[in-house]
Each structure stands twice: as structure tokens, then as C-alpha cells.
Design a protein around this motif. Structure first.
Motif, PDB file in Angstrom:
ATOM      1  N   UNK A   1      43.460  37.340  43.490  1.00 11.59           N
ATOM      2  CA  UNK A   1      44.910  37.267  43.700  1.00 11.59           C
ATOM      3  C   UNK A   1      45.639  38.489  43.142  1.00 11.59           C
ATOM      4  N   UNK A   2      45.168  38.990  42.023  1.00 14.17           N
ATOM      5  CA  UNK A   2      45.874  40.076  41.351  1.00 14.17           C
ATOM      6  C   UNK A   2      44.903  41.218  41.005  1.00 14.17           C
ATOM      7  N   UNK A   3      44.220  41.701  42.029  1.00 12.42           N
ATOM      8  CA  UNK A   3      43.213  42.735  41.832  1.00 12.42           C
ATOM      9  C   UNK A   3      43.757  44.048  41.321  1.00 12.42           C
ATOM     10  N   UNK A   4      45.058  44.296  41.510  1.00 19.21           N
ATOM     11  CA  UNK A   4      45.642  45.539  41.003  1.00 19.21           C
ATOM     12  C   UNK A   4      45.771  45.547  39.486  1.00 19.21           C
ATOM     13  N   UNK A   5      45.769  44.362  38.891  1.00 22.68           N
ATOM     14  CA  UNK A   5      45.952  44.259  37.439  1.00 22.68           C
ATOM     15  C   UNK A   5      44.660  43.856  36.734  1.00 22.68           C
ATOM     16  N   UNK A   6      43.974  42.847  37.261  1.00 18.46           N
ATOM     17  CA  UNK A   6      42.770  42.334  36.599  1.00 18.46           C
ATOM     18  C   UNK A   6      41.522  42.946  37.229  1.00 18.46           C
ATOM     19  N   UNK A   7      40.679  43.518  36.384  1.00 19.75           N
ATOM     20  CA  UNK A   7      39.471  44.182  36.869  1.00 19.75           C
ATOM     21  C   UNK A   7      38.250  43.270  36.869  1.00 19.75           C
TER      22      UNK A   7
END
Length: 206
Positions: free
Chosen positions: A56-62
Motif C-alpha cells: 500500500x505504501x511502497x514509497x515509504x516502507x521498504x
């Protein structure tokens, strides 16, 4: 002369007291096994949390890294200040066990319920799946809460860009922390043993 017969019924065993006595005896074993196998039990939660957060939040969580039974959530949020002379990213740490104690509770209740071995194993499998989902919910929303409210200003700014209302994050976190771990395991046991509860508990005097 025949002695009068006493027709007074002797009180039978109380199924409620008997079951909860057995549950209380099984609970310490359940918590021992739960803690002893914590790393293994938390593995599905770690993988689900990694899938959800990076999906959902691949830009923030690696990625989500499992360290024993604890989880390290690695982010792409870079701190503006240097740490030990170099740039550093924000890492969040979550203890999923605080959401998963229902596994031990369900173990005690299921072991205390009169069931066949096959049905007991089936109910334990269902209970494990349900509590894993509850634990994943808790980890997911605690991670977002830590990012939004408990970490650095850079992390808070990144959380603001997720497109989620901050009140929603706080509400879902409170739901996962205060209610779901306690309510869902009991509700699961009741639903799986509805016939036993109706016939052997509710129909008998306490």
C-alpha cells in the motif's frame, strides 16, 4: 418395614465451573508454548505486515524484518540530521506479541472444551489464523501510528502524505490495541462451540 427412599437429586457436576477450571489449568501451558514458539508464531504476521505496508505504501516502507519475535520496519524516510556522521533512515520497531496473547487464551479454552482430537486441532488452526489477522491489524496500525505521532518530524511529514486521516490512524490503532485482542479470541471460541455452549452450559443451572 421398608425405609423411605430419598428422592432428592444429588447435584451434578457444574459444566461451567469444570470447563473454566480446566481452562485455568491449561492457560499456563498455553502461555509457555506461546512464548517458547514466539518467533515461529509471529512469522505469518511478519510476512503479512511486509506485504501490506510495502504494497500500500511502497514509497515509504521498504521491508519488514523479523528479529526473533519482534519486527523492524525499515522505511525510506531520511532524517535531515546526521547520525554518527552519516545520513540515516527511520526504522520502526513493533512487538507483535502484545496483540497475539489470544493464541494462548484460545489454547486454554479449546483444550478445556470436550472435543475430539481432530476437531480440537481444527479449532486451534482456525484460532491461529484469526489471531494472526488480529495481530497483523495491530502491527499495521501501530506502524502507521509510530510513523505519524511517535517518530521524527520527517516521519510525521511522510505520514501526512499517505492520504489517510490522522484520526482514522489513531482510531484503528486503539481498536487493534484495546479491543480486538481481547474480544476476537473469545468470540471465535463461542462461534466454534455454539452447540456445546447452548446445550451443555446455558441449559443447565449454575
Amino acid at each position: 418395614m421398608t425405609e423411605p427412599t430419598d428422592h432428592t437429586d444429588k447435584p451434578g457436576k457444574n459444566p461451567v465451573k469444570e470447563m473454566f477450571l480446566l481452562a485455568a489449568l491449561y492457560l499456563p501451558l498455553g502461555f509457555f508454548l506461546w512464548f517458547f514458539a514466539a518467533s515461529l508464531l509471529m512469522f505469518p504476521t511478519a510476512r503479512l505486515a511486509d506485504l501490506l505496508l510495502t504494497g500500500f505504501f511502497g514509497d515509504i516502507f521498504e521491508r519488514v524484518v523479523q528479529l526473533g519475535f519482534q519486527l523492524e520496519v525499515q522505511t525510506a524516510v531520511i532524517l535531515e540530521r546526521e547520525v554518527d556522521g552519516r545520513m540515516a533512515a527511520v526504522n520502526l520497531y513493533v512487538n507483535p506479541m502484545i496483540y497475539a496473547w489470544g493464541m494462548a487464551l484460545l489454547f486454554g479454552l479449546i483444550m478445556a472444551t470436550p472435543l475430539s482430537v481432530k476437531r480440537r486441532l481444527f479449532q486451534m488452526t482456525i484460532g491461529f489464523v484469526v489471531v494472526t489477522l488480529v495481530t497483523t491489524w495491530g502491527v499495521f496500525w501501530e506502524t502507521l501510528t509510530d510513523l505519524a505521532f511517535r517518530s521524527s518530524p520527517e516521519a510525521g511529514a511522510a505520514a501526512a502524505g499517505l492520504g489517510l486521516d490522522m484520526n482514522l490512524i489513531a482510531l484503528c490503532y486503539q481498536l487493534g490495541y484495546l479491543m480486538l485482542p481481547a474480544v476476537v479470541p473469545i468470540a471465535t471460541w463461542i462461534l466454534m462451540n455454539r452447540a456445546f455452549i447452548e446445550n451443555d452450559i446455558l441449559q443447565r443451572p449454575l
